[in-house]
Structure formats: structure tokens, C-alpha cells
Design a protein around this motif. Structure first.
Motif, PDB file in Angstrom:
ATOM      1  N   ASN A   1       1.848  -3.181   8.650  1.00  0.00           N
ATOM      2  CA  ASN A   1       2.793  -2.998   7.551  1.00  0.00           C
ATOM      3  C   ASN A   1       2.752  -1.557   7.108  1.00  0.00           C
ATOM      4  OD1 ASN A   1       4.536  -5.120   6.293  1.00  0.00           O
ATOM      5  ND2 ASN A   1       2.673  -6.261   6.704  1.00  0.00           N
TER       6      ASN A   1
ATOM      7  N   HIS B   1       0.808  -1.212   0.000  1.00  0.00           N
ATOM      8  CA  HIS B   1       0.000   0.000   0.000  1.00  0.00           C
ATOM      9  C   HIS B   1       0.844   1.266   0.000  1.00  0.00           C
ATOM     10  CE1 HIS B   1       0.495  -1.366   4.148  1.00  0.00           C
ATOM     11  NE2 HIS B   1       0.439  -0.105   4.534  1.00  0.00           N
TER      12      HIS B   1
ATOM     13  N   HIS C   1       4.814   0.386   0.721  1.00  0.00           N
ATOM     14  CA  HIS C   1       5.395  -0.662   1.549  1.00  0.00           C
ATOM     15  C   HIS C   1       4.374  -1.781   1.685  1.00  0.00           C
ATOM     16  CE1 HIS C   1       3.384   2.058   4.415  1.00  0.00           C
ATOM     17  NE2 HIS C   1       3.090   0.949   5.063  1.00  0.00           N
TER      18      HIS C   1
ATOM     19  N   GLU D   1       3.899   6.926   8.360  1.00  0.00           N
ATOM     20  CA  GLU D   1       3.370   5.899   9.259  1.00  0.00           C
ATOM     21  C   GLU D   1       4.473   5.405  10.192  1.00  0.00           C
ATOM     22  OE1 GLU D   1       1.277   2.402   7.435  1.00  0.00           O
ATOM     23  OE2 GLU D   1       2.952   1.365   8.380  1.00  0.00           O
TER      24      GLU D   1
HETATM   25 FE   LIG Z   1       1.254   0.729   6.292  1.00  0.00          FE
END
Ligand SMILES: [Fe+2]
Length: 411
Positions: A411, A307, A343, A314
Motif C-alpha cells: 500500500n 501511512h 495512503h 513510492e
Molecule cells: Fe506505502
């Protein structure tokens, strides 16, 4: 906080005579936000809260950011940092921007003063350790995996219990607003008519631990209150104990919420990060990735899709769980995935996740809408190989998850 409560003694109406046992008036203080139209509490002191005996500037807290024009993924290994300072002076900013600062604290000594953050709200996440927060609004016992929300202006002293010899040192992460916003539950969790948590919210009022008695300390003497404002800590002297409150009521106060009381929302297909949202301030959110059942479609892939969160940086702080599926990640790791580059799962983890029904992960995430900058303290524990850790991908034909494989879904 959003809802009304009270502790201690308050008079029957606001702004009327309310007298001490000796006949003198208590000192009323309206403790308001957003120009007196935001959350507010009304506090009754034994002594006028305006009586201070002296002040001096102590030190600057302005973070010194580095590599502000460098966009790359980072992995900060913080577990082995050396304890230093007290629960205020020991805070080390790792990442931040004009909206929020993320610091790590492994205190080595107790606070021998009280502290007021006059600059921003604090969201503290206790990783290791327990203790007591003594505040203007009463006493909060805290322990591992507690969030502690301390709104701007609250006077407090954070007292940790001594950690057992075989336990990791006391440790917490602090997210602090620096854009004048307040850290609150997401508005979509709350009734617009009553501010009550709605049925779809992953936590509710019963999960929040509010300040309790004892509340009042009636002592004269010289008491230091260190006040943070304008990116500096000042020392003020009170000639009475600063926690001299006999009662208060309102909607503005500190509270605790344990991350284990977050009720994760699960789905047939992978649920996006907003389902894990716990708090927010202006231009950032704080989310809780907790142990839970995984997606239940017969062909579900439990780990996230690759994504690009195009408008967000993040940050994840890894608390506990099985980190074997993520290269190099360990307890107390901090990862930063900046906007600008996608990532996703590490090589091999997608196939291995198929068939898994549960995750043990526990991580705290902060997404920001403006880029985050590292400090030199962050660079000192940064893993320069982390951005390369996806590079050695090759197809994994191992098929279904092995028994007991519990993938992580952050993630
Ligand atoms: Fe993420």
C-alpha cells in the motif's frame, strides 16, 4: 556484488605477465569503481580493450519529464503497451528523478549489437520471458521473476527466447541509477568484516546466480558496441568480438536473483517495508513483496495501516497475485504514491483482511527520497480516477475474512 569470485583463467598474481598460447601478452584491464576504492574486478582480454575503430553519437536518452510540479497519486496501466524496439531501444522511461529512472521494456526485436551502460547500474526485473545475457563476465541464463543486476560498464547482449504464442510478450522493468551510485544489497544484510550475508538477511550467496562459462569469443570482424553515457547512446566499432575475456576475478560483476528465492520476514504484527528490502542505491531502495504467512497476533490486521512515508515517493509494479482488493489494479499496473499525502488500504479491505493467514501478492517496489516525475509516456497510460479511489469509503460490517480471502499488503 560484495564478494570475491573468479571465472576462467587468471594469472597467479595481479599485474604480471600472462601470455596467450601464441606467446603474446593478454591485456589486463582493472575494472574499478569509486576511484579504485570501490568494488573492482580484473579482466584479461585477448585484445587490448582500448582498440576501437570509430564512434558516432546515435540518440539522446534524456527523459522528458512532465507535470514536475504536480503532486498526485498515479496508476499507470501498462499491460497493453505495444512491443517495440529491442531490449535497449525499447525501454520507455515512465518515472524518474536525478537518482533513478524506471523504464518498461516489451521488446519486439533482438539486439544485433552489444551494449554498455557507462552511466549507471541497471536492476532489471524480468516479468515475462526467458533468455541469455551474454556479458564481459560470462553467461547468465535468466527467466521469469529474475532480478538481473548489471553494474555500470558491463558490455552485454540480452537475447530473449521466442515467447510461445499463448504467452504474454517478453517484458521487463529496469531501474537505472543516474547519480553514480551502485545497486547493492543493503549494508545491514552484510558482515562488516567479511561482506558475508548475515543470518537475518532474507537472501544469501546461495540464492545469487553468477556468470558461467562460456566466457570467451575469439573472433575478428566489425562489432558494434553501443555505449550509453552523458544521456546519449554512442556507437563504437571494435575490430574483434567485445566479449574476448579469458578470465577475471574480483567483486564487480553481474548476477541474477529470483524473487521467489527472497525469504520474507514475517511477524506477530505488521512488518514495515524495510523488511522487504532487496537492493539499494543512493537515495532509493528496491523491495520485494512476496507470497508469505500473514501477521499472527490473534487480533492482527493484515493490511497496512494508513501511512505517510514523509520522505519518500513510492512506486509499486504489480507482478501477480489477487488484485481484487485493490480498486482497478491489474497485472503490470504501476502505482505512484508521492510524499505529501497519506495512503493506505482501499475501502472495505481492512475488515476483510481480519483472519486471513496468507497473501499471494507479488510486487516490486521502489521508494525514492526525492520526488519522482512522470514522462508523457506515463501520462498516456495514467488512470486519472485513481486518486479518487479511496473516496467512497463506508464502514464495512462484514467482520471476519471469508474462506480463501488472501489480501494484499502493499500500500
Ligand atoms: Fe506505502
Amino acid at each position: 556484488m560484495a564478494y570475491y569470485t573468479q571465472l576462467g583463467e587468471v594469472p597467479s598474481k595481479r599485474h604480471i605477465q600472462f601470455r596467450r598460447p601464441d606467446g603474446a601478452l593478454y591485456s589486463e584491464e582493472v575494472f574499478g569503481t569509486e576511484g579504485f576504492v570501490g568494488p573492482t574486478s580484473t579482466i584479461y582480454h585477448i585484445h587490448p580493450p582500448t582498440q576501437v575503430a570509430g564512434w558516432t553519437k546515435l540518440y539522446s536518452t534524456k527523459p522528458q519529464y512532465v507535470e514536475q510540479d504536480v503532486m498526485r497519486m498515479r496508476h499507470l496501466k501498462t499491460f497493453n503497451r505495444t512491443p517495440a524496439g529491442d531490449p535497449v531501444t525499447g525501454r520507455v522511461v515512465l518515472l524518474g528523478n536525478a537518482d533513478v529512472e524506471m523504464s518498461l521494456c516489451i521488446p519486439a526485436e533482438p539486439m544485433d549489437y552489444h551494449f554498455k551502460n557507462g552511466q549507471g547500474d541497471e536492476c532489471i526485473f524480468i516479468h515475462f520471458g526467458s533468455g541469455t545475457l551474454h556479458t564481459t563476465f560470462g553467461t547468465l541464463a535468466f527467466g521469469p521473476k529474475d532480478y538481473i543486476i548489471i553494474p555500470k560498464g558491463t558490455i552485454y547482449k540480452m537475447a530473449f527466447d521466442n515467447a510461445p504464442d499463448d504467452a504474454p510478450p517478453n517484458r521487463f522493468v529496469c531501474f537505472e541509477t543516474c547519480n553514480t551510485s551502485h545497486i547493492l544489497p543493503p549494508p545491514r544484510y552484510l558482515s562488516r568484516k567479511t561482506s558475508q550475508f548475515l543470518e537475518h538477511a532474507p537472501y544469501c550467496e546461495r540464492d545469487l546466480r553468477l556468470p558461467k562459462l562460456p566466457l570467451t569469443v575469439d573472433e575478428a570482424g566489425d562489432y558494434e558496441v553501443r555505449i550509453k553515457a552523458r544521456d546519449s547512446v554512442h556507437s563504437y566499432t571494435y575490430d574483434y568480438h567485445p566479449l574476448d575475456v579469458v578470465g577475471w576475478d574480483g567483486c564487480y560483476y553481474p548476477y541474477c536473483f529470483n524473487i521467489d528465492d527472497f525469504s520474507p520476514i514475517v511477524g506477530k504484527h505488521h512488518m514495515p517495508p524495510p523488511t522487504h528490502q532487496t537492493f539499494e542505491g543512493h537515495n532509493f531502495v528496491i523491495c520485494s513483496f512476496c507470497p508469505r504467512m500473514l501477521d499472527f497476533h490473534p487480533k492482527a490486521i493484515a493490511v497496512p495501516y494508513n501511512h505517510s512515508n514523509l520522505d519518500s515517493d513510492e512506486v509499486l509494479y504489480y507482478v501477480e497475485g489477487n488484485y481484487k482488493a485493490r480498486k482497478g489494479i491489474e497485472v503490470a499496473s504501476v502505482s505512484l504514491h508521492p510524499q505529501g499525502i497519506p495512503h493506505g488500504p482501499h475501502p472495505g479491505t481492512v475488515e476483510k483482511s481480519i483472519g486471513a493467514t496468507w497473501t499471494d501478492e507479488l510486487a516490486v517496489m521502489c521508494d525514492t527520497f526525492r520526488p519522482l516525475h512522470p514522462t508523457k509516456e506515463a501520462l498516456a497510460c495514467d488512470d486519472p480516477d485513481y486518486p479518487q479511489s479511496w473516496a467512497d469509503w463506508k464502514p464495512d460490517a462484514s467482520g471476519q475474512a471469508q474462506d480463501g480471502h488472501r489480501p494484499n499488503t502493499w500500500n
